[in-house]
Structure formats: C-alpha cells, structure tokens
Design an enzyme around this catalytic site. Sequence first.
Site, PDB file in Angstrom:
ATOM      1  N   LYS A  34      -4.956  -6.418   3.636  1.00 20.62           N
ATOM      2  CA  LYS A  34      -4.877  -5.307   2.670  1.00 20.62           C
ATOM      3  C   LYS A  34      -6.257  -4.978   2.112  1.00 20.62           C
ATOM      4  CE  LYS A  34      -3.150  -2.315  -0.347  1.00 20.62           C
ATOM      5  NZ  LYS A  34      -3.665  -2.317  -1.619  1.00 20.62           N
ATOM      6  N   GLY A  74       0.645   3.467  -3.010  1.00 26.91           N
ATOM      7  CA  GLY A  74       0.668   4.022  -4.358  1.00 26.91           C
ATOM      8  C   GLY A  74       2.080   4.167  -4.891  1.00 26.91           C
ATOM      9  N   GLU A 127     -10.240   2.476   3.752  1.00 20.69           N
ATOM     10  CA  GLU A 127      -9.842   3.618   2.903  1.00 20.69           C
ATOM     11  C   GLU A 127     -11.056   4.193   2.159  1.00 20.69           C
ATOM     12  OE1 GLU A 127      -7.575   3.630  -1.305  1.00 20.69           O
ATOM     13  OE2 GLU A 127      -6.385   2.751   0.301  1.00 20.69           O
ATOM     14  N   SER A 171       0.838  -1.196   0.000  1.00 23.40           N
ATOM     15  CA  SER A 171       0.000   0.000   0.000  1.00 23.40           C
ATOM     16  C   SER A 171       0.872   1.244   0.000  1.00 23.40           C
ATOM     17  CB  SER A 171      -0.919   0.032   1.220  1.00 23.40           C
ATOM     18  OG  SER A 171      -1.696   1.224   1.180  1.00 23.40           O
ATOM     19  N   HIS A 188      -7.965  -3.022   4.693  1.00 21.37           N
ATOM     20  CA  HIS A 188      -7.335  -1.691   4.659  1.00 21.37           C
ATOM     21  C   HIS A 188      -8.022  -0.838   3.582  1.00 21.37           C
ATOM     22  CE1 HIS A 188      -4.638   1.040   2.473  1.00 21.37           C
ATOM     23  NE2 HIS A 188      -4.000   1.279   3.617  1.00 21.37           N
ATOM     24  N   ASN A 189      -8.227  -1.433   2.393  1.00 23.98           N
ATOM     25  CA  ASN A 189      -8.847  -0.683   1.305  1.00 23.98           C
ATOM     26  C   ASN A 189     -10.309  -0.377   1.579  1.00 23.98           C
ATOM     27  OD1 ASN A 189      -6.323  -1.185   0.198  1.00 23.98           O
ATOM     28  ND2 ASN A 189      -7.118  -1.556  -1.847  1.00 23.98           N
TER      29      ASN A 189
END
Length: 509
Positions: free
Chosen positions: A211, A141, A218, A139, A214-215
């Site tokens: 993850k 970007g 987000e 993570s 996490h998204n």
Amino acid sequence: MTHHTNLSNIGVIGLGVMGKNLALNIADNGYHVAVFDLDTAKVNAALEQEHQERKAGLAPRMQACNNLSEMLDKLVSPKVIVLSVPAGSIVDGICNTLIESGINSEDIVIDTGNSLWTDTVEREAHYQGKFKFFSSAVSGGEVGARFGPSLMPSGDESAWQYVAPIWNAIAAKVDSKTGLPIERFEPGNPVTEGEPCTTYIGPAGSGHYVKMVHNGIEYADMQLICEAYQLLHDGIGLSTYDIGDIFKRWNQGSLNSYLMGISAEVLQQKDPLTDKPLVEMILDKAGQKGTGLWTAVSSLQIGCPAPTIAEAVYARAISTQKSLRVSLSNTLMGPQKATLTEAEKTDFINALEDALYCAKVCCYAQGFQLMAMEAKEQNWTLNFAEIAKIWRAGCIIRATFLQSITQAYVENPQLANLLMAESFSSALAAKQLNWRKTVAASVMQGIPAPCIASAVAYYDSYRCETLPANLLQGQRDFFGAHTFERTDKPAGEKYHLDWSAKVRTLVKM
C-alpha cells in the site's frame, strides 16, 4: 460465518470517514456489525445513516457499544475487530484495552490504517499469544470504503482464511475479461459479480508495504498529470477548461485512469464565489500524509532507483515554499517564451500524451521493482500479477493500464523490471521521440517537469550498458582508497591504485 441472535459478525472501532463507510459496506453485504467510537456523535451518525439506507422490513444490521468489553460480548467467536484509527500509538492503546477487556488468542484484530509497515511487523510479534494481529491496507478513499475499496491484507494466514469471505464481499469488483471496474453506488445493493480487488499479500507488514508503494506511485502519477497541466497552461497558453477537455479525451485512450478522469473534472469546475475556474483560485501548496515520503526513503535505503517517485515528493515540498518562490520569481531569469503556431500546438499536445504514457510506465516500473527488492530482503513471496489485478478498481491509481501490467507478470512472474516486458519496451520505443521532445520543450520554455524528465533519465540509465560509475569508483579510490573491480578480472576481485606514490602501482586487495 453464521449470525447468532443479538450477536454481531464483526466489530468496527473508529467511525471517522473511513471507519463509518467500511462499517456500512460490511452491513450492506449481509453482515451484522458492532460499532464503537469515543465520540458518541459519530456512533449516532453511523446508526442514523444505516437506518436511513436500510431497506424496509429489514432488521437493523448495526449495533452500538459503549466500551470495548461490551463490544467483545456482542461478537461471535472467534471475534473479528476492525480498527479504523490514525496510525501510531492509538493502535497500541486500543490493543492494550482489548487485552484488558478479555480478548483471547483466537480473536482477530485488523488494522486498516496507513501504518508504517515495520510497525505492523513489530505489532504482530508483540501481540502473539494475546490475539491475532492482522493488517489490511485500504485504498479508494471515502467512496471506495463505502462501495468497494482495494484491500491489501497481510499477516497470519489462518486469520485471512477466516476474514476472506467478508473481504471478498466488500472489495471493489472488476470484469475479469476487460479488467474494467464494475461500479454501483447504491446503498443496500452491493456489486456481487466480477473479481474482487483483494488478495492475501503475504506475511505481516507486506500488505502495508504494498500500500505504501501504491501511494508512492500515486504521488508520481498525480504529479505527472500536474506537469502536463502546467506545460499546456504556461507553455502553450491553453485555458484551464481547454486542458480539461484534452484530459477528458486522453482518458478515453491508453491514459484512462481514475486520476486522469478526476483531473479533467477538477479543471472544468467553476468557482462558486468568483465564476473563474476553481483550480485558479486554489493555492498552489500541496500537503502530504507521509506514505510517498516513506516510499522514497525505502527506495534509498534498499538501493532501488525510484527517481520519479522521489521527485514527486520533492515537488510537493517545493510547492510549500510559496513565499520563497514568489520572491525568486522576480529575481531569477528564465528563457524567452516561444510563440507557437496552431499546428505546433497540436503537435505538442500529441507529444505530451505520449510523454505522459512513457513516464507513467517508468513510475510503475520503479514501484514494482521496489516491491520486488524489499520482498527479497524480507523473504516475502509477492504475486505481482495479483497485486496489479487488485489495483484495477477501488484504489486511487486504478487504470486500464494495470491490465497490461497484470498480463506482463502473468507471462513472466520473475520479471525483474517492467521495462523488460515486450509490450512496454516496444510502446516506449515507439513513443520515445515525443517523450524527449516534451522534456526538451519543458527545459527550453523554463517550465519545471521533474517527474517527466526524471523518467527519461531512468529509462536512458537502464539502456546504458556502461555508466560513468567507473570514473566515480576511480574518484572514490583516489580520495578514500575505496577500491574498485576491473572489467578484465573476475567479479568480486578488488583493486587499489596507490595514487600518492611516485610510481603508481596497482595492488590486488
């Protein structure tokens, strides 16, 4: 990991934005990297950038390969290969080519794409004996990949022991005392001090699951900020630039986060074409890659309430229905807009700051509870203090707020829900009136705030010792004989009322 003449320490397949930046990051940290991409222009661009960024007098740290068998020849054993390619069948295509090219059972292949976690579990089993299939979600970007991402590795523990030095080197770093990111965006001068934002998550698939959540968080976090923007813009008529200033100020306090910081910056950006605020020239249709959707689906499948995350996915879906919104905006009636005094506007801005904080706590609580429930289901042992720690830098949801979450799990690793942590429950108790005022104002003004409102409902549902599900079970028993448990009998005992009989009798099932 020693370096042999002409041999590289690690291979990177796929030199798109993420792959190229990961490869350069690895090279910056003193490792030699062999690279491959079907598109030779991408290979040349990576080599050229490495050449430009390399300090004078240093030997090249990156070498190109024409095919995968050449890459295998150029790597020290056990060979470590990083895949930075789109999730799906392309991953298996490369794995099969590597098998044909002579990869062996001790070699390690690391999938760094946004793969669906169940695919990762299946792949690890499928390739067992051929090579060690390992995965590591990334993570942060483009900039994160280049100068320090948050990394969530999972799979074979011996593979992790071997790649850990590289992962610790390339990960984002935080100051262990403050929890704040230590950042330096200089090629050839990586951050070496501080705590690395990576830790072994657990067995196959667990890293990609973490993850994915996490998204999902987000998605909710971004939507909460967007709702605050709309409430300030449409609700009390502030200019885009003024809202940018407010967000900048909030970013100095408990709402400090990467997303709050970039939102302030986006709102203060002028459009080069029209000189208007750029955000007002951007079409209000949001895209999505699917990870937020997967999180919402997973929460529904396992029966873990994550309404704020789900609402964020729905908000993106409704944004894409632009033409329908345009036509309905002319036919559906809304409330009369209230005019506020300057003092009332100031009160509203302060209330909204508290509302945003409370809703944010709830969306993190949903994400962490979801990870805990899935971990139980899969027999994973997840360390939530460590997970909160590795999200403090390098990733999109990085925020000082994660320091408090880390602390909550350090004090009680068995925490069933973040709302049980005293630091959060007392903060929500203190700020809840402002939260409720914000939701009431959004409803009375006719401005949608699905995430902020769903978070209040989530909080209130957990405050309720008795929910109306008793009536629901009565309804289900009436039309479908689904039975119910009683408050005055042992748990697990099932009862059914014969609703169709003249004399309704209770039957113990």
